[in-house]
Design a protein around this motif. Structure first.
Motif, PDB file in Angstrom:
ATOM      1  N   MET A   1       0.833  -1.348  -0.134  1.00  0.00           N
ATOM      2  CA  MET A   1      -0.109   0.057   0.099  1.00  0.00           C
ATOM      3  C   MET A   1       0.793   1.141   0.278  1.00  0.00           C
ATOM      4  SD  MET A   1      -3.441   0.760   1.188  1.00  0.00           S
ATOM      5  CE  MET A   1      -4.074   2.211   1.736  1.00  0.00           C
ATOM      6  N   GLY A   2       2.353   1.064   0.125  1.00  0.00           N
ATOM      7  CA  GLY A   2       3.097   2.345   0.250  1.00  0.00           C
ATOM      8  C   GLY A   2       2.977   3.359  -0.920  1.00  0.00           C
ATOM      9  N   LEU A   3       3.286   2.708  -2.264  1.00  0.00           N
ATOM     10  CA  LEU A   3       3.056   3.304  -3.475  1.00  0.00           C
ATOM     11  C   LEU A   3       1.919   3.709  -3.901  1.00  0.00           C
ATOM     12  CD1 LEU A   3       4.949   4.637  -5.722  1.00  0.00           C
ATOM     13  CD2 LEU A   3       4.663   2.289  -6.913  1.00  0.00           C
ATOM     14  N   PHE A   4       0.778   2.966  -3.610  1.00  0.00           N
ATOM     15  CA  PHE A   4      -0.520   3.135  -3.950  1.00  0.00           C
ATOM     16  C   PHE A   4      -0.849   4.425  -2.974  1.00  0.00           C
ATOM     17  CE2 PHE A   4      -5.071   2.277  -3.724  1.00  0.00           C
ATOM     18  CZ  PHE A   4      -5.254   2.212  -5.095  1.00  0.00           C
ATOM     19  N   GLY A   5      -0.579   4.095  -1.843  1.00  0.00           N
ATOM     20  CA  GLY A   5      -1.101   5.217  -0.773  1.00  0.00           C
ATOM     21  C   GLY A   5      -0.585   6.459  -1.117  1.00  0.00           C
ATOM     22  N   ILE A   7       0.437   7.632  -4.013  1.00  0.00           N
ATOM     23  CA  ILE A   7      -0.194   8.259  -5.191  1.00  0.00           C
ATOM     24  C   ILE A   7      -1.300   8.838  -5.065  1.00  0.00           C
ATOM     25  CG2 ILE A   7      -0.985   7.705  -7.485  1.00  0.00           C
ATOM     26  CD1 ILE A   7       1.193   5.787  -7.667  1.00  0.00           C
ATOM     27  N   LEU A   8      -2.108   8.181  -3.889  1.00  0.00           N
ATOM     28  CA  LEU A   8      -3.617   8.605  -3.925  1.00  0.00           C
ATOM     29  C   LEU A   8      -3.490   9.925  -2.637  1.00  0.00           C
ATOM     30  CD1 LEU A   8      -5.535   5.413  -3.371  1.00  0.00           C
ATOM     31  CD2 LEU A   8      -5.645   7.029  -5.225  1.00  0.00           C
ATOM     32  N   ALA A  13      -1.635  16.470  -0.046  1.00  0.00           N
ATOM     33  CA  ALA A  13      -0.519  16.686   0.788  1.00  0.00           C
ATOM     34  C   ALA A  13      -0.460  18.387   1.060  1.00  0.00           C
ATOM     35  CB  ALA A  13       0.814  16.616  -0.492  1.00  0.00           C
ATOM     36  N   PRO A  14      -0.674  19.212   0.110  1.00  0.00           N
ATOM     37  CA  PRO A  14      -0.860  20.622   0.304  1.00  0.00           C
ATOM     38  C   PRO A  14      -1.857  21.108   1.397  1.00  0.00           C
ATOM     39  CG  PRO A  14      -1.068  20.415  -1.925  1.00  0.00           C
ATOM     40  CD  PRO A  14      -0.960  19.167  -1.278  1.00  0.00           C
ATOM     41  N   VAL A  15      -2.858  20.080   1.680  1.00  0.00           N
ATOM     42  CA  VAL A  15      -3.847  20.631   2.679  1.00  0.00           C
ATOM     43  C   VAL A  15      -3.313  20.079   3.954  1.00  0.00           C
ATOM     44  CG1 VAL A  15      -5.928  19.847   3.582  1.00  0.00           C
ATOM     45  CG2 VAL A  15      -5.905  20.209   1.228  1.00  0.00           C
ATOM     46  N   ARG A  16      -2.622  19.015   4.008  1.00  0.00           N
ATOM     47  CA  ARG A  16      -1.486  18.629   5.434  1.00  0.00           C
ATOM     48  C   ARG A  16      -0.597  19.687   5.595  1.00  0.00           C
ATOM     49  NH1 ARG A  16      -1.479  12.885   2.724  1.00  0.00           N
ATOM     50  NH2 ARG A  16      -3.287  11.901   3.596  1.00  0.00           N
ATOM     51  N   VAL A  17       0.095  20.326   4.776  1.00  0.00           N
ATOM     52  CA  VAL A  17       1.095  21.172   4.887  1.00  0.00           C
ATOM     53  C   VAL A  17       0.421  22.329   5.584  1.00  0.00           C
ATOM     54  CG1 VAL A  17       2.593  22.771   3.978  1.00  0.00           C
ATOM     55  CG2 VAL A  17       2.543  20.237   3.114  1.00  0.00           C
TER      56      VAL A  17
END
Length: 77
Positions: A1-5, A7-8, A13-17
């Motif tokens: 699930m690492g790569l798949f997670g 990508i999704l 990412a900007p929201v988390r930042v």
């Protein structure tokens, strides 16, 4: 699930930042409000304003109360 997670999760990412940045800013503000040196500077500034006649005795009392309220973290009405 690492790569798949990854990508999704990339679009989020900007929201988390932004959320993390907001948390850091809030932590810094809370630290500044409770820092004894900063509180002392604010109280000294209020005292100086009263001494020079820039504010009244009542305004001084309100300002001191507000500084102490902020320092203690209580909410005023």
């Amino acid at each position: 699930m690492g790569l798949f997670g990854a990508i999704l999760g990339l679009p989020l990412a900007p929201v988390r930042v932004v959320i993390r940045l907001g948390e850091l800013i809030q932590e810094q503000v809370e630290h500044e409000l409770r820092d004894p040196a900063a509180v002392r500077r604010r109280l000294e500034a209020i005292e100086e304003a009263r001494r020079t006649g820039q504010i009244t005795e009542e305004e001084e009392a309100q300002a001191v109360e507000e500084v102490l309220r902020l320092m203690s973290g209580t909410r005023g009405g």
